[in-house]
Design a protein around this motif. Structure first.
Motif, PDB file in Angstrom:
ATOM      1  N   LYS A 796       0.840  -1.198   0.000  1.00 58.98           N
ATOM      2  CA  LYS A 796       0.000   0.000   0.000  1.00 58.98           C
ATOM      3  C   LYS A 796       0.877   1.251   0.000  1.00 58.98           C
ATOM      4  CE  LYS A 796      -0.550  -0.463   5.015  1.00 58.98           C
ATOM      5  NZ  LYS A 796      -1.505  -0.688   6.121  1.00 58.98           N
ATOM      6  N   ARG A 797       0.410   2.307  -0.702  1.00 56.78           N
ATOM      7  CA  ARG A 797       1.223   3.494  -0.920  1.00 56.78           C
ATOM      8  C   ARG A 797       1.519   4.241   0.380  1.00 56.78           C
ATOM      9  NH1 ARG A 797       3.225   6.080  -4.966  1.00 56.78           N
ATOM     10  NH2 ARG A 797       2.237   4.689  -6.476  1.00 56.78           N
ATOM     11  N   GLU A 798       0.679   4.065   1.417  1.00 61.95           N
ATOM     12  CA  GLU A 798       0.958   4.772   2.665  1.00 61.95           C
ATOM     13  C   GLU A 798       2.335   4.433   3.215  1.00 61.95           C
ATOM     14  OE1 GLU A 798      -2.972   2.922   3.587  1.00 61.95           O
ATOM     15  OE2 GLU A 798      -2.064   3.241   1.628  1.00 61.95           O
ATOM     16  N   LEU A 799       2.815   3.197   2.943  1.00 57.17           N
ATOM     17  CA  LEU A 799       4.121   2.788   3.461  1.00 57.17           C
ATOM     18  C   LEU A 799       5.262   3.502   2.756  1.00 57.17           C
ATOM     19  CD1 LEU A 799       3.527  -1.066   3.800  1.00 57.17           C
ATOM     20  CD2 LEU A 799       3.512   0.650   5.614  1.00 57.17           C
ATOM     21  N   ALA A 800       5.028   3.933   1.509  1.00 62.81           N
ATOM     22  CA  ALA A 800       6.100   4.568   0.751  1.00 62.81           C
ATOM     23  C   ALA A 800       6.541   5.867   1.402  1.00 62.81           C
ATOM     24  CB  ALA A 800       5.654   4.811  -0.686  1.00 62.81           C
TER      25      ALA A 800
END
Length: 941
Positions: A796-800
């Motif tokens: 998920k992009r939140e981790l990026a």
């Protein structure tokens, strides 16, 4: 009932844009979630994501279908901004030549399937929905003493309730005030209950006396409930009104006692607006204790429980529920009446006294009205076995009975077996027997067994269970066994866990305290914050029952409370003990009242153990008669055994508290009144028993705590070193190889048995997509340890954006996707497609996230659409055991084996949407085949 396939669902040729649009949406959702098609309801205000589960890729497919079938091109911004089909319909109506756009009130929203009030937010709205759609439809069929029937339609129920509501408002009832309802089963109860709701009040059902001659004593026992509820009024039968006024001085809040007839003498009702979180009614869990507890059941709790039970049981208007259960009990009030109200099936209602006087009437009513569902406590099934002769049943046909619920008291495996064996000759399917679990604090239902399965009985080793609380399966030829009946699986959207005395979740087959949570869980007890705090913590409600889980199903083993259940009636021992202790000739404070299992009757024996120094036979007989009278007057049932024992027979703690369980064991061993062992021998036996039990359970707890502490220490040693090495290493392949080595080292040092099979299925030269189930935070670590280092994880992009996790994942070559911005999510999908084209294999968790509940969640379509479009093989990867080692929401890891199985590759036959659907279904089937039983439960359910 067969369900037509999506391809065969014809679009209404002239049903209007709304019906056509809903049909397209429904068809798409059924393809996405075929297991939820039964009972699926779609309307213009259904949320595309939250209610229907349409993710970004499914939305792309939906938009394509809408544009094709309506011959339009939808605005690009609508893709991200539309939340409901109504948003799309407004745009469709704005195209040239279409009808003018107008807001659609909820009453005009067409429903694509089914006829249930899915948009209702309160119980009042449920009734009003039926009054609007089918006012003349019979709702309840009252079965009188002479088998004559009285039908009550939805419209008649509403009109009768409005009349009662008007009378209550004339009497000064204000919104939110409580009204006690002490009425037998009949039309007055139905009208009174809804009359209180329509007037804005809160109903408080309490049970009526068995005989009017007992009304005074009965009402005196109800004074505790009326005081705790602060009842403004009491609705009862006309004959009881004068005697009921005797308790008014004890209940300061009580201003009026009236009958339904008096309240219905005319006038108009102004129905206040009620909110979902408002209390719908108070369900009191005791009728005779000095500290009654009123469970607050909100409208939201009630509707959530009804909807969850309906989904689990696949009920519909074609069902017929036959009930004799009392209306003051949650199983009769909610399970029978309000369930029939919501789903629109017929309810045949008879008096509890009619069943008790002639049990055959229950079964013959099921035959006569072709009942499909009915419920009763265990004692009722046993009563039918013991009291009904073959001549009473000649010609009986129970073939229509598809669900015979057994709940509200301990379920006997012997009763289930004998009932099935006897009544199979009368058409009863053994699979119809359904032991269930529920309690008022959960509104009603908590766990139900799978349909058409029949009872599941678990045989466990007696010594291991009694000593250590371990429900180990017993050998087939073993005699030292205990048998427990499964109550099934948690209702959809609800959860159960078993914890120890410290609140730490236990692994399967370990006995502990049963806790539950979900949208049906009550907020607690009315005007009793101390008791609420004791049982409700962090959203989990302590049932005060003991149980264990096995294969995802719950097995009740006993009660942590002293409640006695006798013939379906709750009896609390302390009031009985206090009353009996006042008798001259008995030693006050030396009376123990307890329940003892009685296999012959399928219920509990009510036993009174009382100390006396009386030796004269006539005097002892007189004492027994007096004890019998007092117990019957107080509880409504006579004791099964009265034991007059010599002094010091009733066991107590050092502080003088009664040891009821120990006294019961003494009674069941037949040792009451026998000369006591020498003090030192008694002490030695007690010490040895205590040491054995405490050492066994204490050592288990200590070992688990030490292991958890070691595992976290190991994690915080290995993780920073791994992160630092990955940050320093210059090449991606080196980073992946080091992470794989570190993951394997962590598992080895943690003592986790770890194995991998099926690696030979991984293609050595071609690109592939892997789709793994997701059950725990450990899954990423496990796949790093199991797979060769050429795969990129999709995260998920939140981790990026996180400095620690993002940097680590980017160095490993992870690909990020947006979950919330629909347009960016679609763009990220194209980026993943490009990665596949460049030869980068990908690993997906199609569930997107995980929960503590076992079973597969609904898959997102990304992995399957990409694999189908790119024409690359997709390999399902089954991860078994991680949820047991580290469950979501529980930071207390436990020792357990973990296994990874890489399944044979699957290949889509084309790039279109339907081929992606087939690929997803094949992946689901492959994973379910390799997952263990506890991980398959939700999907199977």
């Amino acid at each position: 009932m067969s369900r037509p396939s999506p391809e065969n669902r014809a679009v209404p040729p002239s049903g209007g844009d709304a019906e056509k649009l809903l049909e397209i949406v429904l068809r798409t959702v059924v393809e996405l979630r075929p297991q939820a098609a039964e009972g699926l309801h779609v309307n213009l205000h259904s949320m595309l994501d939250r209610d229907l589960g349409i993710d970004s890729l499914a939305r792309v497919e939906l938009w394509s279908r809408i544009e094709h079938e309506f011959g339009v091109r939808l605005p690009e911004n609508l893709f991200a901004s539309a939340d409901t089909p109504a948003d799309v319909l407004r745009v469709l109506h704005s195209r040239p030549g279409a009808e003018a756009v107008r807001p659609l009130p909820s009453s005009e929203v067409p429903v694509a399937t089914g006829q249930t009030p899915d948009t209702a937010r309160t119980l009042i709205e449920v009734l009003e929905w039926h009054v609007h759609h089918q006012p003349q439809q019979p709702h309840v069929r009252l079965l009188g003493d002479s088998d004559q029937t009285q039908d009550i339609s939805y419209g008649a129920l509403h009109q009768g309730a409005l009349a009662v509501a008007a009378g209550l408002q004339r009497s000064g009832l204000r919104a939110g005030q409580t009204v006690a309802l002490m009425l037998p089963t009949g039309s007055d109860f139905l009208h009174g209950f809804f009359g209180i709701l329509l007037a804005g009040g809160v109903p408080v059902p309490i049970y009526p006396p068995l005989r009017l001659s007992q009304i005074e004593d009965h009402l005196r026992r109800q004074a505790g409930i009326l005081c705790n509820a602060e009842a403004k009024m009491l609705i009862t039968v006309t004959q009881a009104k004068l005697l009921a006024r005797l308790i008014q001085p004890q209940v300061p809040s009580l201003t009026r006692i009236a009958s339904v007839a008096e309240l219905s003498e005319g006038g108009e009702c102004m129905t206040p607006v009620r909110q979902p979180d408002d209390i719908a009614f108070l369900q009191y869990t005791s009728g005779s204790t000095g500290q009654p507890k009123g469970v607050m059941v909100s409208h939201a709790n009630l509707l959530a429980n009804l909807r969850a039970m309906g989904r689990a049981l696949k009920v519909g208007p074609q069902d017929v529920f036959v009930s004799w259960l009392p209306m003051y009990h949650d199983m009769g009030l909610i399970g029978a009446w309000l369930g029939s109200l919501y789903y629109g099936y017929s309810l045949v209602l008879m008096s509890p006294l009619a069943f008790l006087a002639r049990p055959a009437r229950w079964l013959w009513a099921i035959d006569r009205f072709r009942g499909t569902m009915s419920a009763a406590p265990n004692f009722a099934y046993e009563l039918c076995l013991n009291k009904l002769a073959d001549g009473d049943l000649e010609g009986l046909d129970l073939s229509s009975w598809r669900l015979a619920f057994n709940g509200a008291e301990p379920v006997s495996p012997e009763t289930l077996q004998r009932f099935a064996e006897r009544f199979v000759r009368y058409g009863l399917a053994p699979t119809a027997l359904a032991p269930v679990y529920g309690l008022a604090e959960a509104t009603l239902g908590v766990a139900f067994p799978p349909l058409d399965r029949g009872p599941l009985i678990d045989r466990v080793q007696r010594d291991a269970f009694q000593t250590h609380g371990n429900a180990l399966p017993a050998e087939a030829d073993s005699s030292a066994t205990l048998r427990f009946v499964s109550s099934g699986r948690p209702l959809p959207g609800h959860q159960i866990r078993i914890v120890d005395g410290s609140g730490i979740e236990l692994p399967e087959r370990s006995e502990g305290h049963l806790q539950f949570r979900g949208p049906s869980t009550s907020a607690g007890y009315y005007r009793n914050p101390e008791e609420t705090r004791r049982v409700l913590r962090d959203g989990w409600f302590d049932s005060l029952d003991f149980a264990y889980m096995a294969g995802g199903e719950v097995y009740l083993t006993g009660r942590a409370k002293d409640l006695i259940i006798r013939a379906g009636r709750n009896i609390y021992p302390y009031d009985v003990e206090a009353a009996v202790g006042n008798l001259p000739g008995l030693r006050k404070g030396c009376i123990a009242v307890f329940g003892s299992p009685e296999p012959a009757t399928g219920t509990e024996r009510l036993v009174v153990l009382a100390e006396t120094s009386e030796k004269d036979a006539a005097a002892r007989q007189q004492l027994q008669q007096e004890v019998n009278r007092i117990v019957f007057d107080l509880t409504g049932v006579a004791p099964d055994d009265i034991v007059l024992a010599p002094p010091h027979s009733v066991l107590k703690t050092s502080s003088g508290k009664l040891r009821r369980a120990a006294s019961r064991e003494l009674y069941e061993r037949g040792e009451v009144g026998r000369p006591h062992l020498a003090v030192w021998r008694q002490l030695l036996r007690l010490v040895l028993q205590a040491l054995r039990g405490h050492f066994g359970r204490g050592w288990q707890t200590c070992r688990a705590a030490l292991y958890a502490a070691y595992l976290w220490l190991l994690f915080w040693l290995v993780t920073p070193l791994t992160w630092l090495a990955v940050a320093i290493l210059p090449r991606q392949r080196w980073c992946r190889s080091f992470t794989r080595m570190a993951s394997r080292l962590f598992l080895r040092l943690a003592g986790v048995p770890f194995s991998v099979t099926g690696l030979e299925h991984l293609p050595s030269s071609s690109v592939s997509v892997l789709a793994a189930n997701h059950a725990s935070y450990l899954d990423g670590v496990i796949l790093c340890a199991a797979l060769p280092p050429q795969f990129s994880f999709v995260a998920k992009r939140e981790l990026a954006g996180q400095w620690i996790a993002g940097r680590f994942l980017r160095k490993l070559g992870a690909r990020f996707v947006e979950r919330f911005d629909l347009q960016r999510s679609a763009a990220d999908t194209e980026s993943l497609a490009e990665a596949l084209q460049t030869g980068q294999p990908l690993v997906f968790f199609p569930e997107g996230t995980f929960t503590r509940e076992p079973g597969l969640r609904t898959f997102h379509m990304g992995a399957f659409v990409l694999a189908a479009r790119a024409g690359v093989p997709l390999l399902p990867v089954a991860i078994c055991g991680t949820r047991r080692v580290l469950r979501d929401g529980q930071w207390f890891p436990r020792r357990g084996a973990i296994h990874v199985n890489v399944c044979p590759p699957l290949l889509a036959q084309g790039p279109d949407w339907m081929e992606a659907i087939k690929l997803r279904d094949a992946t689901t089937a492959a994973l379910l085949e390799h997952l263990d039983e506890s991980e398959r439960t939700r999907h199977a359910g």
